[in-house]
Design a protein around this motif. Sequence first.
Motif, short mmCIF file in Angstrom:
data_model
loop_
_atom_site.label_atom_id
_atom_site.label_comp_id
_atom_site.label_asym_id
_atom_site.label_seq_id
_atom_site.Cartn_x
_atom_site.Cartn_y
_atom_site.Cartn_z
N MET A 1 -22.79 16.32 -27.35
CA MET A 1 -23.08 14.96 -27.76
C MET A 1 -22.42 14.61 -29.09
O MET A 1 -21.88 13.54 -29.25
CB MET A 1 -24.58 14.77 -27.84
CG MET A 1 -24.94 13.41 -28.33
SD MET A 1 -26.57 12.95 -27.81
CE MET A 1 -26.92 11.75 -29.03
N LEU A 2 -22.45 15.53 -30.05
CA LEU A 2 -21.81 15.27 -31.34
C LEU A 2 -20.31 15.03 -31.16
O LEU A 2 -19.76 14.08 -31.73
CB LEU A 2 -22.03 16.44 -32.31
CG LEU A 2 -23.37 16.52 -32.99
CD1 LEU A 2 -23.45 17.77 -33.85
CD2 LEU A 2 -23.63 15.30 -33.83
N LEU A 3 -19.67 15.89 -30.40
CA LEU A 3 -18.24 15.76 -30.20
C LEU A 3 -17.90 14.46 -29.47
O LEU A 3 -16.95 13.76 -29.84
CB LEU A 3 -17.69 16.97 -29.44
CG LEU A 3 -16.18 17.13 -29.43
CD1 LEU A 3 -15.63 17.21 -30.85
CD2 LEU A 3 -15.78 18.36 -28.65
N ALA A 4 -18.68 14.11 -28.48
CA ALA A 4 -18.46 12.85 -27.75
C ALA A 4 -18.61 11.66 -28.69
O ALA A 4 -17.83 10.70 -28.61
CB ALA A 4 -19.42 12.75 -26.58
N SER A 5 -19.58 11.72 -29.59
CA SER A 5 -19.77 10.60 -30.52
C SER A 5 -18.62 10.50 -31.51
O SER A 5 -18.23 9.41 -31.92
CB SER A 5 -21.12 10.68 -31.24
OG SER A 5 -21.16 11.72 -32.16
N ILE A 6 -18.05 11.64 -31.88
CA ILE A 6 -16.89 11.62 -32.78
C ILE A 6 -15.69 10.99 -32.07
O ILE A 6 -14.99 10.14 -32.64
CB ILE A 6 -16.57 13.04 -33.29
CG1 ILE A 6 -17.62 13.45 -34.31
CG2 ILE A 6 -15.16 13.11 -33.89
CD1 ILE A 6 -17.55 14.88 -34.77
N THR B 1 -21.81 26.64 -26.21
CA THR B 1 -22.91 25.70 -25.99
C THR B 1 -24.00 25.94 -27.04
O THR B 1 -24.59 24.99 -27.56
CB THR B 1 -23.48 25.85 -24.58
OG1 THR B 1 -22.43 25.64 -23.65
CG2 THR B 1 -24.60 24.87 -24.32
N GLY B 2 -24.24 27.21 -27.35
CA GLY B 2 -25.23 27.54 -28.39
C GLY B 2 -24.86 26.97 -29.74
O GLY B 2 -25.73 26.49 -30.47
N ASP B 3 -23.57 27.05 -30.09
CA ASP B 3 -23.11 26.46 -31.35
C ASP B 3 -23.41 24.96 -31.38
O ASP B 3 -23.92 24.44 -32.37
CB ASP B 3 -21.60 26.66 -31.52
CG ASP B 3 -21.20 28.11 -31.75
OD1 ASP B 3 -21.98 28.87 -32.35
OD2 ASP B 3 -20.08 28.47 -31.33
N TRP B 4 -23.09 24.28 -30.30
CA TRP B 4 -23.30 22.83 -30.24
C TRP B 4 -24.79 22.49 -30.29
O TRP B 4 -25.18 21.48 -30.90
CB TRP B 4 -22.64 22.23 -29.01
CG TRP B 4 -21.14 22.27 -29.11
CD1 TRP B 4 -20.29 23.04 -28.37
CD2 TRP B 4 -20.32 21.54 -30.02
NE1 TRP B 4 -18.99 22.83 -28.77
CE2 TRP B 4 -18.98 21.90 -29.78
CE3 TRP B 4 -20.58 20.61 -31.02
CZ2 TRP B 4 -17.91 21.38 -30.50
CZ3 TRP B 4 -19.52 20.07 -31.74
CH2 TRP B 4 -18.21 20.46 -31.48
N ASP B 5 -25.62 23.33 -29.67
CA ASP B 5 -27.06 23.10 -29.73
C ASP B 5 -27.58 23.21 -31.17
O ASP B 5 -28.40 22.41 -31.61
CB ASP B 5 -27.80 24.08 -28.83
CG ASP B 5 -27.59 23.81 -27.34
OD1 ASP B 5 -27.13 22.70 -26.99
OD2 ASP B 5 -27.86 24.72 -26.54
N ILE B 6 -27.08 24.20 -31.89
CA ILE B 6 -27.47 24.39 -33.29
C ILE B 6 -27.05 23.18 -34.11
O ILE B 6 -27.82 22.64 -34.91
CB ILE B 6 -26.84 25.69 -33.86
CG1 ILE B 6 -27.50 26.92 -33.23
CG2 ILE B 6 -26.95 25.72 -35.39
CD1 ILE B 6 -26.77 28.22 -33.51
N LEU B 7 -25.82 22.73 -33.91
CA LEU B 7 -25.31 21.59 -34.67
C LEU B 7 -26.08 20.31 -34.35
O LEU B 7 -26.40 19.52 -35.24
CB LEU B 7 -23.82 21.39 -34.41
CG LEU B 7 -22.93 22.44 -35.07
CD1 LEU B 7 -21.51 22.35 -34.54
CD2 LEU B 7 -22.96 22.30 -36.58
N GLN B 8 -26.37 20.13 -33.07
CA GLN B 8 -27.12 18.94 -32.68
C GLN B 8 -28.50 18.93 -33.34
O GLN B 8 -28.98 17.90 -33.80
CB GLN B 8 -27.26 18.85 -31.15
CG GLN B 8 -27.85 17.55 -30.66
CD GLN B 8 -26.97 16.35 -30.96
OE1 GLN B 8 -25.80 16.33 -30.64
NE2 GLN B 8 -27.54 15.34 -31.60
N ALA B 9 -29.12 20.10 -33.41
CA ALA B 9 -30.44 20.20 -34.05
C ALA B 9 -30.34 19.90 -35.55
O ALA B 9 -31.29 19.36 -36.14
CB ALA B 9 -31.02 21.59 -33.82
#
Length: 175
Positions: A1-6, A141-149
């Motif tokens: 989600m973060l990457l898509a928003s960027i 995916t785990g990295d992205w989950d951490i960043l999203q949190a």
Amino acid sequence: MLLASIHKDHNNINRLLQLLTEKLSAIRAEKDVNYSLIRDVVVYLQEHAEKYHHPKEDLIYHYYIEHYVDAERVAALDDDHQALAELTADFALTIEMVLMDAVIPLDVFADKLNGFVMTQRAHLELEETSVLPVIERAMTTGDWDILQARWDEDDHDPLFGENVSAKFKELAAFI
């Protein structure tokens, strides 16, 4: 989600840069230009890109630097974001001077506008072609989950979001 928003932000910023390019062509052709629209683009970049978009990127970039090797190119983006903020502030002063009827030669203003647009585009191009694809391939995916949190900001966009801010109504109608 973060990457898509960027990526979405980058597309929106590119739309604004295209508008500025059209205004630059009009200025060079000595046609009438609504300088308030140029100011509104700059204000949007100062208020949204610098306060929400770049911090979101920085969150990702700093995480990547901490957890992955070969991150020199990513590390340089902090300096790029600072330089863009300074360039935007400088250009904001120039456009405000124009709107207050200060005497600024048209060719000087056009050169500043061109430099502003070209620098912004170069930065977006660097991120989209050289930085984000590398990060996207490397991170899990785990990295992205951490960043999203970690990202707790509201992604409300005052220009391209569902509710356009009153100060950007004219610009929103134009684009």
